[in-house]
Design a protein around this motif. Structure first.
Motif, short mmCIF file in Angstrom:
data_model
loop_
_atom_site.label_atom_id
_atom_site.label_comp_id
_atom_site.label_asym_id
_atom_site.label_seq_id
_atom_site.Cartn_x
_atom_site.Cartn_y
_atom_site.Cartn_z
N GLU A 42 2.41 45.62 70.67
CA GLU A 42 2.81 45.23 72.11
C GLU A 42 3.45 43.78 71.59
OE1 GLU A 42 3.14 44.63 76.19
OE2 GLU A 42 2.70 46.41 74.78
N ALA A 43 3.06 43.00 70.61
CA ALA A 43 3.96 42.03 70.27
C ALA A 43 5.35 42.33 69.70
CB ALA A 43 3.11 41.15 68.82
N GLU A 44 5.58 43.40 69.16
CA GLU A 44 6.73 43.84 68.59
C GLU A 44 7.69 44.32 69.90
OE1 GLU A 44 9.07 46.99 65.85
OE2 GLU A 44 6.95 46.31 65.08
N ARG A 45 7.04 45.01 70.77
CA ARG A 45 7.80 45.06 71.87
C ARG A 45 8.32 44.17 72.68
NH1 ARG A 45 7.66 45.48 77.20
NH2 ARG A 45 5.44 44.49 77.10
N ARG A 46 7.58 43.04 72.88
CA ARG A 46 7.82 42.17 73.73
C ARG A 46 8.95 41.13 72.77
NH1 ARG A 46 2.59 39.67 76.92
NH2 ARG A 46 4.63 38.42 77.76
N LEU A 47 8.78 41.10 71.45
CA LEU A 47 9.66 40.28 70.84
C LEU A 47 11.16 41.14 70.86
CD1 LEU A 47 7.43 39.53 67.80
CD2 LEU A 47 8.84 37.90 68.80
N ILE A 81 14.64 39.10 69.87
CA ILE A 81 13.86 38.50 68.64
C ILE A 81 13.27 39.49 67.50
CG2 ILE A 81 12.10 36.86 67.83
CD1 ILE A 81 11.80 35.79 70.57
N ASP A 82 13.74 38.93 66.36
CA ASP A 82 13.31 39.82 65.20
C ASP A 82 11.92 39.88 65.26
OD1 ASP A 82 13.00 41.28 62.65
OD2 ASP A 82 14.45 39.96 61.69
N PRO A 83 11.42 40.99 65.09
CA PRO A 83 9.77 40.92 64.82
C PRO A 83 9.39 40.63 63.55
CG PRO A 83 10.45 42.98 66.13
CD PRO A 83 11.59 42.41 65.53
N SER A 84 10.10 40.63 62.65
CA SER A 84 10.04 39.99 61.29
C SER A 84 9.98 38.66 61.14
CB SER A 84 10.49 40.94 60.13
OG SER A 84 11.99 40.78 60.13
N ALA A 132 13.72 26.93 70.95
CA ALA A 132 12.97 26.82 72.13
C ALA A 132 13.19 27.87 73.23
CB ALA A 132 13.10 25.26 73.00
N ALA A 133 14.76 28.12 73.38
CA ALA A 133 15.39 29.33 74.12
C ALA A 133 14.59 30.31 73.69
CB ALA A 133 17.02 29.25 74.00
N ALA A 134 14.54 30.92 72.81
CA ALA A 134 13.93 32.17 72.26
C ALA A 134 12.38 32.26 72.80
CB ALA A 134 13.97 32.31 70.83
N PHE A 135 11.40 31.15 72.59
CA PHE A 135 10.25 31.06 72.99
C PHE A 135 10.26 31.40 74.47
CE2 PHE A 135 9.33 29.29 68.92
CZ PHE A 135 8.35 29.89 68.49
N VAL A 136 11.10 30.80 75.37
CA VAL A 136 11.05 30.63 76.57
C VAL A 136 11.41 32.43 76.96
CG1 VAL A 136 12.51 30.26 78.79
CG2 VAL A 136 11.91 28.52 77.17
N ARG A 137 12.21 32.98 76.36
CA ARG A 137 12.64 34.19 76.82
C ARG A 137 11.17 35.15 76.53
NH1 ARG A 137 17.19 33.50 73.57
NH2 ARG A 137 16.33 35.02 72.06
N LEU A 138 10.59 34.77 75.37
CA LEU A 138 9.56 35.29 75.04
C LEU A 138 8.33 35.13 75.84
CD1 LEU A 138 8.16 37.38 72.84
CD2 LEU A 138 7.56 35.48 71.60
#
Length: 253
Positions: A221-226, A231-234, A242-248
């Protein structure tokens, strides 16, 4: 040191239209300099003896500015907008070094009227706050500060300007709140974003897929949301902004 105090005030860029919030004014060396240029100063001081003495110091050394000072005897980590008279526009302070980051983030969360901050903190903390993604020192303070605005190092302060001389070096950090925020700043949204940030950095060596498994419910589920947040799950937490964390935080559970 008077020259250092003047440099801090000048770098803060505050003027006659500003209401300045100062945390931990102590004996008032920075307070006196701020009163010279600002419309008003609200000093938050937890120590009752210092809080009681500060108005007297201002009355003795700068009597023409005495009415511009308001002292709030309160813990800066617990203060809310209702505890502060008026709407401060700038935070200028030599923050207590052991709680500098929590105080800074708390005040930006609680006081949306704050447009800018110029704070003195321990040098290593200043470096972390202003670090860019990919840096070894980029972490939770860096991302959370960037949630509110742009962050930059604003200079260094040597040990010799203090009395007594401390054992650590100090640094100045400036934060300018986004004039047109790129995301919602409401408290519920901030808490969601900060929860993801905390989870991503809880185990720095892990990939985001693994580090966020508990937050998302499972590694899958973490990979799906990433991937939904592009965002690259690896990747690891220290490589994304910060923008990426907001999207996540905004992805569907």
């Amino acid at each position: 040191d008077a020259n250092t105090v003047r440099r801090i005030v000048a770098s803060a860029g505050v003027g006659g239209s500003d209401t300045v919030l100062e945390v931990g004014p102590g004996l008032g060396s920075l307070t006196l300099a701020l009163l010279d240029v600002a419309d008003a100063v609200i000093a938050v001081e937890i120590d009752p003896k210092l809080a009681g003495r500060l108005p007297q110091t201002v009355a003795e050394r700068a009597p023409s500015h005495a009415e511009q000072l308001t002292v709030v005897e309160f813990d800066a980590l617990r203060v809310t907008a209702s505890d502060i008279p008026g709407e401060p526009t700038a935070l200028v302070a030599n923050l207590p070094y052991n709680v500098a980051v929590p105080v800074l983030l708390h005040l930006f969360s609680e006081l949306p009227s704050l447009r800018t901050a110029m704070v003195m903190v321990q040098a290593e903390v200043a470096d972390r706050l202003a670090a860019d993604p990919g840096s070894k020192i980029y972490g939770i303070p860096s991302v959370k500060a960037n949630f509110f605005g742009t962050v930059k190092r604003a200079g260094s302060v040597g040990r010799s300007v203090f009395w007594p001389v401390p054992k650590v070096e100090s640094g100045l950090v400036r934060i300018d709140r986004y004039a047109d925020p790129p995301w919602s700043m409401d408290d519920a949204h901030r808490r969601k974003v900060f929860t993801v940030i905390d989870a991503a950095f809880a185990q720095r060596r892990k990939t985001l897929r693994a580090a966020l498994a508990g937050w998302a419910g499972s590694p899958v589920e973490a990979e799906r949301r990433l991937r939904e947040a592009d965002i690259d799950p690896s990747a690891r937490g220290e490589t994304i902004d910060a923008a990426a964390f907001v999207r996540l935080a905004g992805t569907r559970p």
